[in-house]
Scaffold this active site. Structure first.
Site, short mmCIF file in Angstrom:
data_model
loop_
_atom_site.label_atom_id
_atom_site.label_comp_id
_atom_site.label_asym_id
_atom_site.label_seq_id
_atom_site.Cartn_x
_atom_site.Cartn_y
_atom_site.Cartn_z
CG ASP A 509 -1.77 1.19 1.36
OD1 ASP A 509 -2.30 1.62 0.33
OD2 ASP A 509 -1.92 1.71 2.47
CE LYS A 712 -2.70 14.98 -16.43
NZ LYS A 712 -1.61 14.35 -17.18
CE LYS A 733 -3.65 25.36 -6.28
NZ LYS A 733 -3.56 25.45 -4.81
NE ARG A 767 2.19 15.28 -3.55
CZ ARG A 767 1.18 14.42 -3.42
NH1 ARG A 767 1.45 13.15 -3.17
NH2 ARG A 767 -0.06 14.80 -3.52
CB THR A 768 6.76 19.73 -9.58
OG1 THR A 768 6.22 18.96 -10.66
CG2 THR A 768 8.09 19.13 -9.15
NE ARG A 986 -8.26 8.39 -8.53
CZ ARG A 986 -8.70 9.26 -7.65
NH1 ARG A 986 -9.24 8.84 -6.52
NH2 ARG A 986 -8.61 10.55 -7.89
CG ASP A 1012 -1.26 2.02 7.04
OD1 ASP A 1012 -1.72 1.91 5.88
OD2 ASP A 1012 -1.16 3.11 7.63
CG ASP A 1016 -3.73 -1.64 2.92
OD1 ASP A 1016 -3.91 -1.38 1.72
OD2 ASP A 1016 -3.31 -0.81 3.75
#
Length: 1430
Positions: A509, A712, A733, A767-768, A986, A1012, A1016
């Protein structure tokens, strides 16, 4: 015909081996029927049978969820069936039953069956202990408190299955379902006197008035909320859930504490996503805000629902209200019907966040809830070694049967031959039960008893003991104990330790397993300049609450143009009864900011602080002016382009941001940390405090162009509310490729610098987001706004029209820079994944997060390397290729040589590479240095120029199609096995389990699943080994797991050290166990030649009885406990050594055959040398012939010493315990023989009395021992010496290096130079691959710095630069904001007049219209040429 018979036998055996005990005891839960939940009205008559009982189809599952395997009633039969899956146990039972007959009795039948009972008992106790822990975990979950409506006239008419008592579970539910249920009294039981504190009222006054009455009794006649437990929640109950509490069942929302009845929930347990989801109440039920309202008989209705389903994203239900007209009700005329969908429901396992309370109606409970239906029953797992032992035991049983048949036939033939000759030993052998014919059968039975030790019963109890100790070793290993919490690694299933050493695939996971669910604003690029942030050590010392500069001007809220009560304050401020003492403080007055829960550290950068300070006081004509505007614009976009709410922390009084998305929380908090403090919103007015202005800046929010996975990007249109500056801005953004496509021409240097910085950020796994802005002209906006409004109210293709109109405005943007956020990983995750990949383990990630998030985590965790190429398979794209065609195109384009479209050929290639490869040709064995090898093994000839391998990314929609038919499933599996890693995004919990089963069943590979959360559980249960992490998502995964760890990084040591050791130890121990018993049985067998095949013992019986108990038990136990193939630090430094376990090198049929052959040869040496030594010339000084036990006792000593020393020879590390174990059996044998032979008949008669006088003085005894010992051990000793000297493997080399250079740091040099075949093969591979890469024709890589990303759905190829942004798409909160903006737009009527527009434009100066303001006076002096340059 022989092959057919063999095939039939193999098929029969496979079916027997695949038998699952749980199929007999775990009834597969069939989804219940469509249901109608009745609220405040009785069940209709047709719901009852002729006896007045509710029909079974209308009786609903209890909310009690049990994950335990056993009950007191089912424990004995189920556990015995599980244990008798071992072929050996069936054999032991048969032998024990045989000896209950007097004719075959050797000793007391009770003593005969006692070892079997001990083995079964110890195993049962272990299994019971493990299951008791599961019961305790179930109780903790089922007894979680919850508020349920009670009191007044409230009665819940819906009938539930009786709650199971754990000691009769499995019987009561069946009885309840088959016989129906009487409706007696469905009221919540009244609490006993003195328990009034368990009740809650909707206001304090009511609680004080009705909580306690005269004489200490309570008056609970008024409706109230009773404190019940989860397992008592029933379908149709009203429940009240408060902030930070979990949902006990699937419910329909009636009302919430928030405006417009919105609720925010965290769904990590369901889909792994960290961003909050918004849900709204059913509009027809929003008036049910108190217990009195819910219990009011006038509020009666029915909730018609679909049958329970595993789909967590779809629900069809409806609320039905009867007509208020009595005549219409009597005539059966229906009333109003209101639809209910998943947006109005909360599922079990979700957690309420940022919402004070909700009230809901329970729709599904227990096994009918979505999360439980996506989980499976607790499986009965057996280790691979144990499964491999069954055919070996079966072979031994066949050998035993052949030995018994041989003895029976030969004995019968000899009796028939010698009886007519008057053989004295056959006197009177003419009875019906004693004659040469029947005696053959008797001899056959005696032979089974004589040679029964060929399948040692002590083997199983020894394995259980060793595995228990191995579980203890894991528990007490301080290196895998989390110091922060003191939590040790716990083995919840003790019989799978050796499986940890054979794992081929890991399914992990993401959320909570690989990541911490927290974000850090790490770096940013502004106007081509990178700000790296202060070192981590500096940030960690910063307090969570940091002061901010006070607002000196413009902070009067009364000046805000507000006409609505909507605000951005934290959840809970909109409660119905507001107490002045608890009113939320004004965010404008806050003097500090507090970190949101999703953000770890404040952002600080000394260089940035200096630049901001210099910019604030810079002269407008100075060179720093342009950078000052960029700084102001960059952080203004961060502080204004979002959907974040503000609140005040009640403890510190600091400003706190409430965000659905952890990304947005990190971005807005970073802006606040550098001085751009978002002070909240009042309706459509945003308030911003900046270091460039002493006044509070106000912006009117005009439009939100929301973020979607297709767009996006997210944009907002704002008007600055300023007397001198009222311009319109579009702040945007989004993904770098999307923003770059919409940038205005020019500023190429800035674009190139930012692009380079984005690539640098992405290579670091960050992550940009790319930021841009635009100044909009009034006339342009007026025209666009009309088109946008027309698109938003269009009846057809509304979404497409809105997207087209939005895209019109989002053009000619001006680039500001980019942000880099770290989704903080668990400590040591990248290093652990890199080392596990070096070990040859394939790692698949299965997450509910969206595609971009999954790819970003793949980069940051080293699952996707800088040179890796990403193949994306997506479903649900109507205009794209079908899923199967995407798989076909991927196979044809990237893996031409693998011939994946030929299932048979591809399958053979895959299995060949896994099981039958050598050093020179199997790349899976040595995934050492991907950079040096240049061309990965998975790259086809047409990809020779690609710098890296492939990673497959597939989403849940595509998986649903691919797993639907065998053709797609097979192609997906073949394609996935060619990739270095697979990321599934997904995906639902059930799909996670299906992915594991796809690999487990399709490849026969050993799988491990780690997670966790509750989502899962099914994956953990489906894998061969399930590992649960005690994280923030609860203990559901731990409760269902086989091993519980605190951090993902501990998995490395658990597998590479404990797993590898356990597998090597257990495999070696089992082989030596079989060997030592073959030595004993071999000596008995050779004696049959000289005893007329009568199945007699050559040893005195007690020596045989104690063979596995005292003489030879300790050495094999020592192997299982203390042997080490190599030291722990070597295994950790060189993960490549794990391949010996992954490839099954330590146990298998090959080694079994070798050890069996060793035992046969050694038994022949021992028997025949000693026999002919003793019978050729008398061993006695008086010349008398030796007795049987005189020379057979010498055989016992020789066999015991040989077996123990041979076990020692197969032990890699001789510690003090190993020395003790090897020689303790020999010492016990000496003492026992001396004492046993000295016992006089006065005590009890023994056949060994007086043997001391003949055994010890005999020269033959002392001569035969060294002779037989040396000859027996010589073959194995010489083989090991030759292998170590002339054909060493990597384990031998590492052991030698450890011995000769104990201080050498192996982590700094991959392998000993020039020593290992692995190094030679690796170097040759590097040379050949380099030449191959240059020789093969192929496509030029898109970018030499990074691999490509190919979307097979559309065929587009791009370079991944780390874009990721997580937020809810189309949620209720966004819909509410859009609705408010639309309403205010209509109320305003028209935009500003043309005169006002011209006034603003003239005031700014024409050439300055595109400049993002810093200070008004500053900008008015700015030259137009400079402005145009930006």
């Amino acid at each position: 015909m022989a092959p057919v018979a063999l095939s039939g036998f193999a098929s029969w055996y496979n079916k027997l081996a695949a038998f699952n005990v749980e199929d007999l005891f775990v009834r597969k839960q069939e989804p219940g029927p469509r249901r109608t939940v009745f609220v405040n009205e009785n069940l209709p008559e047709d719901y009852h049978d002729h006896k007045g009982r509710v029909k079974p189809e209308h009786v609903y599952a209890t909310n009690q969820v049990l994950t335990s395997k056993y009950t007191i009633i089912t424990f004995l039969p189920r556990n015995l069936l599980e244990q008798f899956r071992r072929v050996a146990n069936v054999f032991f039972l048969g032998i024990a039953i045989l000896q209950f007959f007097n004719k075959f009795s050797t000793i007391s039948p009770g003593l005969v069956i006692l070892p079997l009972l001990i083995v079964l008992g110890i195993t049962a106790v272990k299994d019971a202990y493990e299951d008791v822990k599961r019961h305790q975990s179930d109780r903790r979950v089922n007894h979680t408190p919850v508020r349920v409506l009670a009191g007044g006239d409230w009665v819940n008419p819906n009938v539930m299955v009786k709650k199971s008592r754990t000691f009769v579970r499995g019987i009561i539910p069946r009885m309840g379902k088959t016989k129906g249920a009487h409706v007696k009294d469905n009221k919540i039981p009244e609490p006993a006197p003195g328990e009034h504190m368990d009740n809650e009222y909707d206001d304090a006054h009511e609680e004080e008035q009705h909580g306690i009455s005269l004489f200490g009794h309570h008056g609970d006649s008024r409706p109230h909320w009773h404190k019940a437990i989860w397992e008592d929640v029933r379908v149709g109950d009203f429940v009240k859930i408060k902030d930070h509490e979990s949902l006990p069942a699937d419910i329909v929302i009636c009302a919430t504490s928030e405006e417009e009845n919105v609720a925010y929930v965290e769904t990590k347990n369901l889909d792994g996503e960290t961003n909050l989801k918004s849900r709204n109440a059913c509009p027809a039920l929003t008036h049910l805000r108190t217990a009195s309202d819910c219990a009011d008989l006038r509020n009666r209705f029915r909730l018609e629902c679909d049958r329970p389903d595993v789909n967590m994203f779809k629900l069809n239900a409806a609320l039905v209200f009867d007509s208020k007209d009595e005549k219409e009700r009597e005539a059966g005329v229906g009333g109003e019907t209101h639809p209910v969908d998943m947006q109005m429901t909360l599922l079990r396992g979700t957690v309420l966040r940022n919402t004070a309370w909700i009230i809901g109606i329970v729709m599904y409970t227990g096994d009918d809830t979505r999360i439980v239906m996506n989980s499976g029953g607790t499986p009965s797992k057996r280790s691979k070694v144990e499964r491999q032992m069954n055919p070996q035991v079966f072979i031994n049983l066949i050998i035993l049967a052949l030995m018994a048949v041989t003895c029976a036939i030969v004995d019968s033939v000899l009796e028939h031959r010698y009886y007519p000759l008057g053989a004295p030993w056959l006197y009177n052998d003419n009875q019906p039960d004693d004659n040469p014919s029947i005696n053959g059968l008797v001899t056959w039975a005696f032979a089974l008893i004589t040679f029964q030790n060929i399948v040692p019963i002590s083997l199983y109890i020894s394995i259980e003991f060793v595995r228990t100790c191995q579980a203890a070793f894991i528990y007490f290993d301080s290196d895998i104990c989390y110091d922060k919490t003191g939590q040790a690694t716990v083995a919840r299933s003790w019989n799978l330790s050796d499986d940890l050493g054979q794992i081929e695939y890991i399914f992990s996971d993401k959320t909570g397993t690989l990541t911490q669910n927290s974000m850090i604003f790490r770096e940013c690029s502004i106007a081509g300049k990178v700000y790296r942030g202060d070192p981590e050590s500096v940030r960690e010392k910063q307090p969570d609450v940091q002061p901010v500069a006070p607002i000196t001007k413009g902070a009067n809220p009364a000046s805000l143009p507000s006409s609505s009560g909507e605000s951005s304050t934290a959840a809970g401020s909109n409660d119905d009864q507001k107490d002045p003492a608890t009113t939320v403080p004004d965010p404008l007055a806050a003097g500090a900011t507090k970190l949101p829960p999703q953000v770890i550290h404040h952002f600080s950068d000394a260089t940035l602080a200096a630049d901001l300070q210099a910019s604030a006081s810079a002269d407008p004509n100075s060179p720093d002016a342009a950078h000052a505007r960029s700084l102001n614009g960059f952080f203004s976009v961060l502080a204004l382009c979002h959907t974040v709410l503000t609140g005040i922390d009640p403890e510190t009084g600091a400003l706190e941001y409430k965000a659905q998305s952890p990304d947005e929380a990190a971005l807005v908090q970073a802006a606040a940390d550098v001085g751009f403090v978002f002070r909240g919103r009042d309706v459509d007015v945003l308030m911003l405090q900046t270091p460039f202005s002493e006044e509070l800046e106000r912006y009117q929010l005009l439009n939100i162009l929301e973020f979607t996975s297709a767009r996006k990007r997210m944009s907002v249109v704002l008007r600055k509310l300023d007397e001198q500056d009222g311009r319109l801005f579009l702040l945007c953004k989004g993904a770098d490729n999307v923003i770059y496509e919409r940038l205005k021409e020019g500023a190429d240097e800035l674009k190139a610098d930012t692009e380079r910085h984005l690539a640098e950020f992405a290579s670091g796994g960050l992550r940009t987001l790319t930021l841009a802005y635009k100044v909009i002209q009034e006339d342009e906006y007026a025209a666009w706004s009309e088109r946008y409004h027309a698109a938003s109210v269009a009846m057809e293709e509304r979404e497409e029209k809105i997207e087209a109109v939005s895209d019109e405005l989002e053009q000619d943007l001006r680039l500001l820079g980019a942000t880099a956020i770290e989704d903080r990983l668990q400590d040591g995750v990248p290093e652990a994944i890199a080392d596990l990949k070096r070990a040859g383990i394939k790692i698949w990630v299965a997450t509910g997060d969206k595609l971009e998030t999954a790819i970003a985590i793949g980069h940051s965790t080293n699952l996707i390397g800088r040179e890796s190429n990403i193949i994306v398979i997506r479903g649900g794209n109507v205009s794209g290729r079908p899923v199967y065609q995407q798989l076909v195109h991927a196979a044809e384009e990237f893996f031409t040589e693998a011939d994946l479209l030929n299932p048979h050929h591809a399958h053979l290639r895959s299995r060949h590479s896994q099981d039958h490869s050598d050093y020179g040709h199997d790349d899976r064995q040595y995934p050492l240095q991907r950079v040096e090898t240049g061309l990965s093994s998975i790259v086809g000839s047409n990809n020779g120029q690609r710098p890296g391998g492939f990673v497959l990314v597939i989403d849940g929609a595509a998986l649903a199609h691919a797993l639907a038919d065998e053709q797609s499933k097979g192609l997906l599996l073949r394609l996935a096995t060619q990739c270095e890693g697979v990321i599934c995004c997904r995906v639902s919990p059930l799909q996670k389990a299906l992915i594991v089963k796809l690999v487990k069943d399709g490849l026969g590979a050993m799988t491990l699943a780690i997670g966790d959360g509750a989502n899962d559980v099914s994956m953990i249960q489906a894998a061969d080994v399930g590992v649960g992490i005690s994280g923030e998502e609860g203990l559901q995964a731990v409760n269902a797991s086989d091993y519980a760890i605190a951090q993902f990084r501990f998995l490395k040591r658990l597998l590479l050290v404990h797993g590898h050791w356990s597998y090597a130890r257990n495999g070696n121990m089992i082989l030596n166990f079989f060997y030592k018993n073959i030595v004993c049985i071999g000596v008995l067998w050779w004696f049959q030649i000289y005893c007329a095949w009568s199945s007699n013992y050559v040893f005195e019986y007690t020596y045989l009885l104690f063979w596995n108990s005292f003489w030879t038990l300790a050495p094999v136990i020592a192997i299982g406990l203390f042997d080490r193939i190599v030291d722990a630090h070597v295994l950790m430094d060189l993960p490549e050594l794990y391949r010996y376990g992954r490839e099954g090198r330590w146990f298998g049929m090959k080694w079994f055959s070798i050890y069996m052959f060793d035992g046969v040869v050694q038994s022949a040496i021992i028997f025949f040398l000693i026999l002919y030594a003793y019978i050729s010339v008398s061993a006695r000084t008086d010349g008398w012939q030796v007795t049987l036990y005189e020379f057979s006792t010498t055989m016992v000593f020789s066999a015991v010493i040989v077996a123990n020393l041979f076990n020692g020879l197969n032990t890699n590390v001789w510690t003090g315990w190993v020395f003790f174990a090897v020689f303790i059996g020999i010492a016990l044998l000496l003492v026992y023989t001396a004492v046993y032979c000295a016992i006089s008949p006065g005590w009890f008669v023994t056949p060994m009395y007086g043997m001391n006088q003949f055994l010890w003085p005999s020269a033959f005894f002392w001569l035969c021992l060294p002779l037989t010992i040396c000859l027996s051990l010589a073959p194995r000793y010489l083989a090991k010496a030759w292998k170590f000297g002339f054909a060493p493997d990597d384990i031998d080399i590492m052991r030698y290096i450890r011995k000769m250079e104990p201080d050498r740091d192996l982590s700094k040099d991959a392998f000993a130079p020039g020593s290992s075949s692995l190094v030679r093969a690796s170097s040759s591979r590097r040379t050949s691959r380099t030449s191959l890469a240059s020789a093969l024709p192929g496509r030029q890589s898109i970018d030499p710095r990074s691999g490509s990303r190919t979307d097979m759905s559309t065929g587009t190829r791009s370079i991944h630069r780390g874009f990721d942004f997580s937020t809810e798409e189309g949620g209720v909160a966004m819909q509410r904001m859009q609705t408010n903006l639309s309403e205010r737009r209509q109320s305003r009527g028209n935009l500003a007049t043309a005169t006002e527009q011209n006034t603003h434009r003239n005031r700014r100066g024409g050439a300055l219209g595109h400049v993002f303001s810093v200070r008004r006076g500053f900008l008015r002096k700015k030259a137009s040429s400079s402005a145009e340059g930006r």
